[in-house]
Enzyme design. Structure first.
Site, mmCIF file in Angstrom:
data_model
loop_
_atom_site.group_PDB
_atom_site.id
_atom_site.type_symbol
_atom_site.label_atom_id
_atom_site.label_comp_id
_atom_site.label_asym_id
_atom_site.label_seq_id
_atom_site.Cartn_x
_atom_site.Cartn_y
_atom_site.Cartn_z
ATOM 1 N N THR A 75 0.837 -1.208 0.000
ATOM 2 C CA THR A 75 0.000 0.000 0.000
ATOM 3 C C THR A 75 0.867 1.252 0.000
ATOM 4 O O THR A 75 0.640 2.187 -0.784
ATOM 5 C CB THR A 75 -0.942 0.002 1.215
ATOM 6 O OG1 THR A 75 -1.931 -1.021 1.045
ATOM 7 C CG2 THR A 75 -1.653 1.336 1.364
ATOM 8 N N ASN A 147 -6.694 -9.296 -6.560
ATOM 9 C CA ASN A 147 -6.812 -9.816 -5.200
ATOM 10 C C ASN A 147 -8.164 -10.447 -4.916
ATOM 11 O O ASN A 147 -8.292 -11.293 -4.028
ATOM 12 C CB ASN A 147 -6.548 -8.698 -4.181
ATOM 13 C CG ASN A 147 -7.405 -7.476 -4.415
ATOM 14 O OD1 ASN A 147 -7.357 -6.867 -5.481
ATOM 15 N ND2 ASN A 147 -8.187 -7.085 -3.420
ATOM 16 N N GLN A 175 -0.200 -9.936 -4.760
ATOM 17 C CA GLN A 175 -0.824 -11.256 -4.783
ATOM 18 C C GLN A 175 -0.026 -12.265 -5.594
ATOM 19 O O GLN A 175 -0.069 -13.470 -5.333
ATOM 20 C CB GLN A 175 -2.244 -11.155 -5.351
ATOM 21 C CG GLN A 175 -3.203 -10.323 -4.523
ATOM 22 C CD GLN A 175 -3.474 -10.919 -3.153
ATOM 23 O OE1 GLN A 175 -3.268 -12.106 -2.908
ATOM 24 N NE2 GLN A 175 -3.938 -10.084 -2.229
ATOM 25 N N SER A 195 4.300 -7.244 -0.682
ATOM 26 C CA SER A 195 4.076 -7.245 0.766
ATOM 27 C C SER A 195 4.476 -8.598 1.328
ATOM 28 O O SER A 195 4.023 -9.639 0.827
ATOM 29 C CB SER A 195 2.605 -6.984 1.100
ATOM 30 O OG SER A 195 2.290 -5.613 1.077
ATOM 31 N N ALA A 196 5.287 -8.601 2.367
ATOM 32 C CA ALA A 196 5.792 -9.855 2.937
ATOM 33 C C ALA A 196 4.681 -10.739 3.492
ATOM 34 O O ALA A 196 4.751 -11.970 3.401
ATOM 35 C CB ALA A 196 6.820 -9.555 4.031
ATOM 36 N N HIS A 197 3.640 -10.138 4.052
ATOM 37 C CA HIS A 197 2.616 -10.946 4.729
ATOM 38 C C HIS A 197 1.752 -11.741 3.770
ATOM 39 O O HIS A 197 0.961 -12.590 4.195
ATOM 40 C CB HIS A 197 1.748 -10.063 5.635
ATOM 41 C CG HIS A 197 0.776 -9.178 4.914
ATOM 42 N ND1 HIS A 197 -0.549 -9.503 4.767
ATOM 43 C CD2 HIS A 197 0.944 -7.981 4.304
ATOM 44 C CE1 HIS A 197 -1.162 -8.536 4.110
ATOM 45 N NE2 HIS A 197 -0.276 -7.601 3.812
ATOM 46 N N THR A 233 13.396 5.128 10.193
ATOM 47 C CA THR A 233 14.237 3.975 10.516
ATOM 48 C C THR A 233 13.677 2.709 9.892
ATOM 49 O O THR A 233 12.489 2.405 10.021
ATOM 50 C CB THR A 233 14.320 3.797 12.050
ATOM 51 O OG1 THR A 233 14.847 4.991 12.625
ATOM 52 C CG2 THR A 233 15.202 2.619 12.406
ATOM 53 N N CYS A 319 -8.889 -4.537 2.728
ATOM 54 C CA CYS A 319 -8.451 -3.187 3.082
ATOM 55 C C CYS A 319 -9.592 -2.190 2.946
ATOM 56 O O CYS A 319 -9.423 -1.077 2.455
ATOM 57 C CB CYS A 319 -7.274 -2.778 2.198
ATOM 58 S SG CYS A 319 -5.885 -3.910 2.283
#
Length: 367
Positions: A75, A147, A175, A195-197, A233, A319
């Site tokens: 996102t 998605n 996706q 996105s890692a998740h 960071t 989302c």
């Protein structure tokens, strides 16, 4: 007295369970990372971890290390490239399809939303017609795979067309990454987001990847991290988790086996409910995704009743603040509003068992 129903998770397109190796890392109580920008030993160690992930991701995608920018997820990466490339003056405007994820759609003026065909794929003839109207360079945003429906887009053909008119192409690959094998060079993609998740990594970390060095502005000022493109960071713990998930992908995600499971599931589904509609049937889709409508039974009713039986599925994008409304994706495909209001998404993962899908069908087919 009945007991608590067994929990079956069938919403992998929303997020996937974190893989065991990452969960173990996070729960061992020994995690400590310095700030990657610090010059002392703790900072240098964190910097080496961040850079090792950058190398792994570059190798996985046949990209260059210096063109990988870590973010909090797709996102943010989507907003970063769409807004940053316009404000830098690199492109005049951004175009996107009408079926994109809200994180793309909401960053592109509605007048720049492109048509899709009834099969859910981009209308390339319409795209060329639109591109011919621009005298300056534009960025075209086309998600790799949807998605909601899982429908895969003609990425290479679209990239070739966009480049024919000196444009740039960006793909939200959240996706597709990890579920489909690809590299950005052979496809001609100028940018992608991940996105890692979505592939077993932690939530809250992702990346924007550029094929070549192209100028774009950061979303905000505040630091020189990620080569001055993303201040703040770096999420070292999350980035390390992304790297572990990346390394485990070949064993964690077997696309061929999941695809067989989905095909078997859809065949059985239509046997039990011939009145059901599978969107994207006959079109190349993600191996794990089935978007189905049960005419006369609202999406909300299906999701709630399945939840009460212990099955987690969704209706539309996750989302959307928990709202259930007709899918903008299906409406863009020309699906009747009454049918669109009856659609749900079943998305499988590596842990999904056939017995769980049978249990789902037994309940769902009796609605």
């Amino acid at each position: 007295m009945t007991g608590t129903p067994k929990k079956v998770y069938l919403d992998y397109n929303a997020t996937s369970p974190i893989i065991n190796e990452i969960a173990d890392l996070y729960s061992n109580g020994e995690l400590f990372f310095g700030n990657p920008s610090s010059i002392h030993f703790a900072g240098r160690h964190s910097r080496s971890l961040v850079n090792s992930c950058r190398r792994s991701l570059a190798k996985f995608l046949s990209a260059k290390e210096e063109n990988i920018f870590f973010t909090s997820g797709a996102t943010e990466a989507n907003a970063l490239i769409i807004n940053g490339i316009v404000s830098s003056g690199t492109v005049e405007s951004v175009l996107c399809t009408s079926i994109e994820h809200p994180s793309v759609l909401d960053n592109v003026p509605s007048k720049n939303h492109l048509k899709v065909l009834p099969n859910g794929q981009i209308d390339l003839e319409n795209l060329e017609h639109v591109l011919q109207k621009y005298s300056s360079r534009v960025l075209v945003s086309l998600m790799f795979a949807n998605n909601e429906t899982g429908i895969i887009q003609p990425i290479k053909e679209t990239a070739d067309l966009v480049h024919k008119y000196n444009g740039l192409i960006f793909s939200d690959a959240a996706q597709a990454f990890g579920r489909l094998s690809f590299d950005i060079n052979s496809l001609g993609l100028d940018f992608i987001s991940i996105s890692a998740h979505k592939f077993g990594g932690p939530q809250g970390v992702g990346a924007l990847i550029s094929r070549e060095i192209v100028d774009f502005n950061p979303l905000y000022a505040g630091g020189g991290q990620e080569r001055f493109k993303r201040a703040g960071t770096e999420n070292t713990q999350g980035i390390l988790g992304l790297k572990i998930a990346l390394e485990k992908l070949p064993k964690y995600y077997n696309s061929e086996e999941i695809d067989k499971l989905r095909i078997r599931f859809e065949e059985k589904l239509l046997q039990k409910r011939p009145d059901a509609v599978i969107f994207g049937d006959g079109i190349e889709r993600l191996p794990n995704t089935t978007c189905i409508a049960l005419p006369g039974i609202s999406s909300e009713t299906q999701v709630i009743r399945l939840d009460l039986e212990g099955y987690a599925v969704s209706a539309g994008s996750a989302c959307s603040s928990g709202k259930i409304s007709p899918s903008h994706v299906l409406l863009s495909m020309g699906v009747d509003d009454k049918i669109a209001k009856c659609a749900i998404r079943v998305s499988m993962g590596p842990e999904t068992k056939w017995e769980e899908l049978e249990g789902f069908l037994e309940i769902w087919s009796n609605f």
